[in-house]
Design an enzyme around this catalytic site. Structure first.
Site, mmCIF file in Angstrom:
data_model
loop_
_atom_site.group_PDB
_atom_site.id
_atom_site.type_symbol
_atom_site.label_atom_id
_atom_site.label_comp_id
_atom_site.label_asym_id
_atom_site.label_seq_id
_atom_site.Cartn_x
_atom_site.Cartn_y
_atom_site.Cartn_z
ATOM 1 N N ILE A 62 -11.113 -17.161 -0.602
ATOM 2 C CA ILE A 62 -9.719 -17.620 -0.488
ATOM 3 C C ILE A 62 -8.917 -17.395 -1.767
ATOM 4 O O ILE A 62 -7.687 -17.368 -1.724
ATOM 5 C CB ILE A 62 -9.679 -19.107 -0.053
ATOM 6 C CG1 ILE A 62 -8.283 -19.489 0.445
ATOM 7 C CG2 ILE A 62 -10.160 -20.033 -1.177
ATOM 8 C CD1 ILE A 62 -8.207 -20.822 1.152
ATOM 9 N N THR A 63 -9.608 -17.198 -2.905
ATOM 10 C CA THR A 63 -8.845 -16.997 -4.146
ATOM 11 C C THR A 63 -8.485 -15.524 -4.371
ATOM 12 O O THR A 63 -7.832 -15.197 -5.351
ATOM 13 C CB THR A 63 -9.623 -17.527 -5.375
ATOM 14 O OG1 THR A 63 -10.912 -16.900 -5.398
ATOM 15 C CG2 THR A 63 -9.790 -19.030 -5.328
ATOM 16 N N GLY A 64 -8.888 -14.644 -3.472
ATOM 17 C CA GLY A 64 -8.540 -13.229 -3.619
ATOM 18 C C GLY A 64 -7.161 -12.920 -3.046
ATOM 19 O O GLY A 64 -6.469 -13.807 -2.528
ATOM 20 N N GLN A 65 -6.772 -11.656 -3.150
ATOM 21 C CA GLN A 65 -5.461 -11.222 -2.624
ATOM 22 C C GLN A 65 -5.288 -11.626 -1.153
ATOM 23 O O GLN A 65 -4.324 -12.306 -0.775
ATOM 24 C CB GLN A 65 -5.323 -9.705 -2.748
ATOM 25 C CG GLN A 65 -4.140 -9.132 -1.969
ATOM 26 C CD GLN A 65 -4.096 -7.606 -1.941
ATOM 27 O OE1 GLN A 65 -3.418 -7.022 -2.747
ATOM 28 N NE2 GLN A 65 -4.804 -6.975 -1.010
ATOM 29 N N SER A 84 -14.714 -2.900 5.626
ATOM 30 C CA SER A 84 -14.022 -1.959 4.739
ATOM 31 C C SER A 84 -14.246 -0.530 5.200
ATOM 32 O O SER A 84 -15.312 -0.198 5.753
ATOM 33 C CB SER A 84 -14.608 -2.129 3.336
ATOM 34 O OG SER A 84 -14.408 -0.977 2.566
ATOM 35 N N GLU A 128 -15.096 1.677 3.463
ATOM 36 C CA GLU A 128 -16.272 2.173 2.725
ATOM 37 C C GLU A 128 -17.501 2.300 3.624
ATOM 38 O O GLU A 128 -18.453 2.973 3.261
ATOM 39 C CB GLU A 128 -16.595 1.248 1.551
ATOM 40 C CG GLU A 128 -15.585 1.294 0.427
ATOM 41 C CD GLU A 128 -15.635 2.580 -0.390
ATOM 42 O OE1 GLU A 128 -16.714 3.189 -0.466
ATOM 43 O OE2 GLU A 128 -14.587 2.977 -0.908
ATOM 44 N N TYR A 135 -21.966 -1.090 -2.149
ATOM 45 C CA TYR A 135 -20.892 -1.893 -1.549
ATOM 46 C C TYR A 135 -20.707 -1.508 -0.084
ATOM 47 O O TYR A 135 -20.689 -2.362 0.815
ATOM 48 C CB TYR A 135 -19.589 -1.670 -2.329
ATOM 49 C CG TYR A 135 -18.377 -2.297 -1.695
ATOM 50 C CD1 TYR A 135 -18.092 -3.644 -1.872
ATOM 51 C CD2 TYR A 135 -17.511 -1.542 -0.900
ATOM 52 C CE1 TYR A 135 -16.985 -4.223 -1.283
ATOM 53 C CE2 TYR A 135 -16.405 -2.115 -0.308
ATOM 54 C CZ TYR A 135 -16.143 -3.457 -0.501
ATOM 55 O OH TYR A 135 -15.049 -4.029 0.094
ATOM 56 N N LYS A 170 -21.455 -3.799 3.274
ATOM 57 C CA LYS A 170 -20.400 -4.035 4.271
ATOM 58 C C LYS A 170 -20.828 -3.493 5.643
ATOM 59 O O LYS A 170 -20.487 -4.075 6.676
ATOM 60 C CB LYS A 170 -19.092 -3.354 3.835
ATOM 61 C CG LYS A 170 -18.343 -4.105 2.739
ATOM 62 C CD LYS A 170 -17.658 -5.348 3.303
ATOM 63 C CE LYS A 170 -16.676 -5.966 2.330
ATOM 64 N NZ LYS A 170 -16.166 -7.271 2.793
ATOM 65 N N HIS A 219 -5.372 -1.924 1.220
ATOM 66 C CA HIS A 219 -4.155 -2.705 1.472
ATOM 67 C C HIS A 219 -3.772 -3.402 0.182
ATOM 68 O O HIS A 219 -4.586 -4.004 -0.478
ATOM 69 C CB HIS A 219 -4.342 -3.666 2.647
ATOM 70 C CG HIS A 219 -5.596 -4.447 2.600
ATOM 71 N ND1 HIS A 219 -6.836 -3.886 2.809
ATOM 72 C CD2 HIS A 219 -5.822 -5.758 2.346
ATOM 73 C CE1 HIS A 219 -7.755 -4.808 2.693
ATOM 74 N NE2 HIS A 219 -7.179 -5.957 2.400
ATOM 75 N N ARG A 244 -2.463 -7.523 -6.131
ATOM 76 C CA ARG A 244 -3.618 -6.668 -6.362
ATOM 77 C C ARG A 244 -3.947 -6.682 -7.848
ATOM 78 O O ARG A 244 -3.032 -6.546 -8.670
ATOM 79 C CB ARG A 244 -3.200 -5.262 -5.980
ATOM 80 C CG ARG A 244 -4.113 -4.311 -5.280
ATOM 81 C CD ARG A 244 -5.217 -4.789 -4.553
ATOM 82 N NE ARG A 244 -5.731 -3.766 -3.632
ATOM 83 C CZ ARG A 244 -6.848 -3.915 -2.960
ATOM 84 N NH1 ARG A 244 -7.562 -5.018 -3.102
ATOM 85 N NH2 ARG A 244 -7.252 -2.983 -2.139
HETATM 86 P P1 GDP Z 1 -10.682 2.021 -3.793
HETATM 87 O O1 GDP Z 1 -10.315 3.043 -2.784
HETATM 88 O O2 GDP Z 1 -10.983 0.695 -3.185
HETATM 89 O O3 GDP Z 1 -11.721 2.459 -4.747
HETATM 90 O O4 GDP Z 1 -9.300 1.750 -4.595
HETATM 91 P P2 GDP Z 1 -8.747 2.269 -5.994
HETATM 92 O O5 GDP Z 1 -7.332 1.840 -6.036
HETATM 93 O O6 GDP Z 1 -9.625 1.819 -7.129
HETATM 94 O O7 GDP Z 1 -8.842 3.868 -5.922
HETATM 95 C C1 GDP Z 1 -8.057 4.620 -5.032
HETATM 96 C C2 GDP Z 1 -8.083 6.086 -5.423
HETATM 97 O O8 GDP Z 1 -7.365 6.256 -6.647
HETATM 98 C C3 GDP Z 1 -9.481 6.654 -5.685
HETATM 99 O O9 GDP Z 1 -9.531 7.935 -5.098
HETATM 100 C C4 GDP Z 1 -9.535 6.778 -7.203
HETATM 101 O O10 GDP Z 1 -10.406 7.825 -7.652
HETATM 102 C C5 GDP Z 1 -8.099 7.144 -7.490
HETATM 103 N N1 GDP Z 1 -7.679 6.938 -8.879
HETATM 104 C C6 GDP Z 1 -7.059 7.857 -9.674
HETATM 105 N N2 GDP Z 1 -6.822 7.355 -10.889
HETATM 106 C C7 GDP Z 1 -7.299 6.088 -10.894
HETATM 107 C C8 GDP Z 1 -7.317 5.045 -11.882
HETATM 108 O O11 GDP Z 1 -6.854 5.226 -12.999
HETATM 109 N N3 GDP Z 1 -7.843 3.844 -11.490
HETATM 110 C C9 GDP Z 1 -8.358 3.636 -10.231
HETATM 111 N N4 GDP Z 1 -8.847 2.428 -9.908
HETATM 112 N N5 GDP Z 1 -8.368 4.614 -9.296
HETATM 113 C C10 GDP Z 1 -7.839 5.811 -9.605
#
Ligand code: GDP
Length: 317
Positions: A8-11, A125, A127, A148, A152, A177, A182
């Site tokens: 509940i404390t997450g986004q 997810s 994933e 992960y 899931k 999302h 976030r």
């Molecule tokens: P995820 O899909 O749950 O892993 O969400 P993220 O927001 O961490 O990553 C989304 C996409 O952004 C992935 O393809 C990352 O490789 C890409 N990405 C590019 N640059 C960055 C960065 O500086 N930080 C993160 N977190 N992701 C990045």
């Protein structure tokens, strides 16, 4: 109506608590001892009843369920980072996979000892599909590529098994999302926070990894709405929740720069090869047609608007 929310404390947990409180529910939140984010949650939602417990500990889940007597259980807790799951694969399995098993089983026991059913919603997810190419939907084979995703996937499959023995358990396969809540470990918030700082002259460059990665980014409160719809649906099932549109990280950054009137955004972006993830799927996009048809769910915030809302929230008022 009474709901118990883990995570509940997450986004998403915060948005879900606000939504259910507005709908007149008694909302209980499972938090672990000493969770530093509880204060912020209670400032936003003072009427949430806190239950201290842990997905690693069945007796604490049984106690939280006994105290909240829920009509609906939303399992949003878990390890939320793919990178962290490689550092802590066993902990990830214990919380994200076995935690869901413990909670599902408590739901089954609750249902067996009282005369009304409990509705269980699992936050799954994209994933679980790994890097499957093409548009992903409920028929896409599970092929996780991280601890992960594997955890899931286990929880997702267990929902189906509990469904087959009479527990109302729906698993929502949520694509990315986002929202101003976030954390900046996600690329969207990292971009909007940094662009807001660049607009104020506080920073010069936006340093990113893979600019070509294309993701299906939706508005987090819409995804919470899908969870509520799933809990209230006539039947439990699996649903993919996504916008169906993919945009690149570069598009996201340029839209954020455009929001603050910076037109040479590309010149402000630096790529740091250390941030490029090995095996990063080039494109992840989901088809939420089933959720649209069965739950009447549609995403309400288009891409540019989502980016704009996040940038605006990071600028000083
Ligand atoms: P995820 O899909 O749950 O892993 O969400 P993220 O927001 O961490 O990553 C989304 C996409 O952004 C992935 O393809 C990352 O490789 C890409 N990405 C590019 N640059 C960055 C960065 O500086 N930080 C993160 N977190 N992701 C990045």
């Amino acid at each position: 109506m009474k709901a118990l929310i883990t995570g509940i404390t997450g986004q998403d947990g915060g948005y879900l608590a606000e939504r259910l409180l507005a709908d007149g529910y008694a909302v209980h939140g499972l938090v672990h001892e000493g969770d530093p984010q509880v204060t912020a949650l209670l400032e936003r939602c003072p009427h949430v009843a806190i239950q201290v417990g842990d997905l690693q500990d069945s007796p604490s889940l049984a106690a939280a369920i006994a105290a909240s007597d829920p009509d609906e259980i939303y399992n949003l807790a878990g390890i939320s980072s793919v990178a962290f799951s490689w550092e802590q694969p066993v902990l990830t399995a214990d919380i994200t996979a076995l935690g869901a098993a413990r909670l599902l089983d408590e739901a089954r026991l609750l249902q067996s000892r009282r005369d009304r059913s409990v509705r269980f919603v699992q936050a799954s997810s994209a994933e679980i599909f790994g890097a499957a190419s093409g548009v992903q939907d409920e028929a896409t084979p599970l092929a996780p590529t991280s601890p992960y995703g594997a955890a899931k996937a286990y929880a997702h499959q267990l929902c189906g098994l509990y469904r087959s023995v009479g527990v109302f358990a729906s698993s929502l396969v949520l694509f990315n999302h986002e929202s101003p809540r976030r954390p900046p470990t996600f690329v969207t918030r990292k971009i909007t926070q940094t662009v807001a700082r660049i607009a104020q002259g506080l920073e010069e460059q936006l340093v990113l990894g893979n600019l070509d990665a294309r993701r299906d980014w939706g508005w987090a409160p819409d995804y919470v709405d899908a969870m509520v719809r799933a809990a209230r649906a006539p039947q439990a099932d699996d649903f993919v929740i996504a916008t169906g549109e993919a945009h690149s990280v570069r598009d996201f950054a340029l839209a954020a720069f455009a929001r603050v009137g910076i037109t040479d955004g590309l010149d402000r972006i630096t790529v740091d090869p250390a941030l490029v993830r090995p095996g990063d799927p080039p494109v992840l996009v989901g088809n939420a047609g089933k959720a649209r048809n069965v739950l009447g769910w549609t995403p309400t915030v288009p891409f540019e608007e989502l980016v704009g809302r996040m940038v605006d929230a990071d600028l000083p008022a």
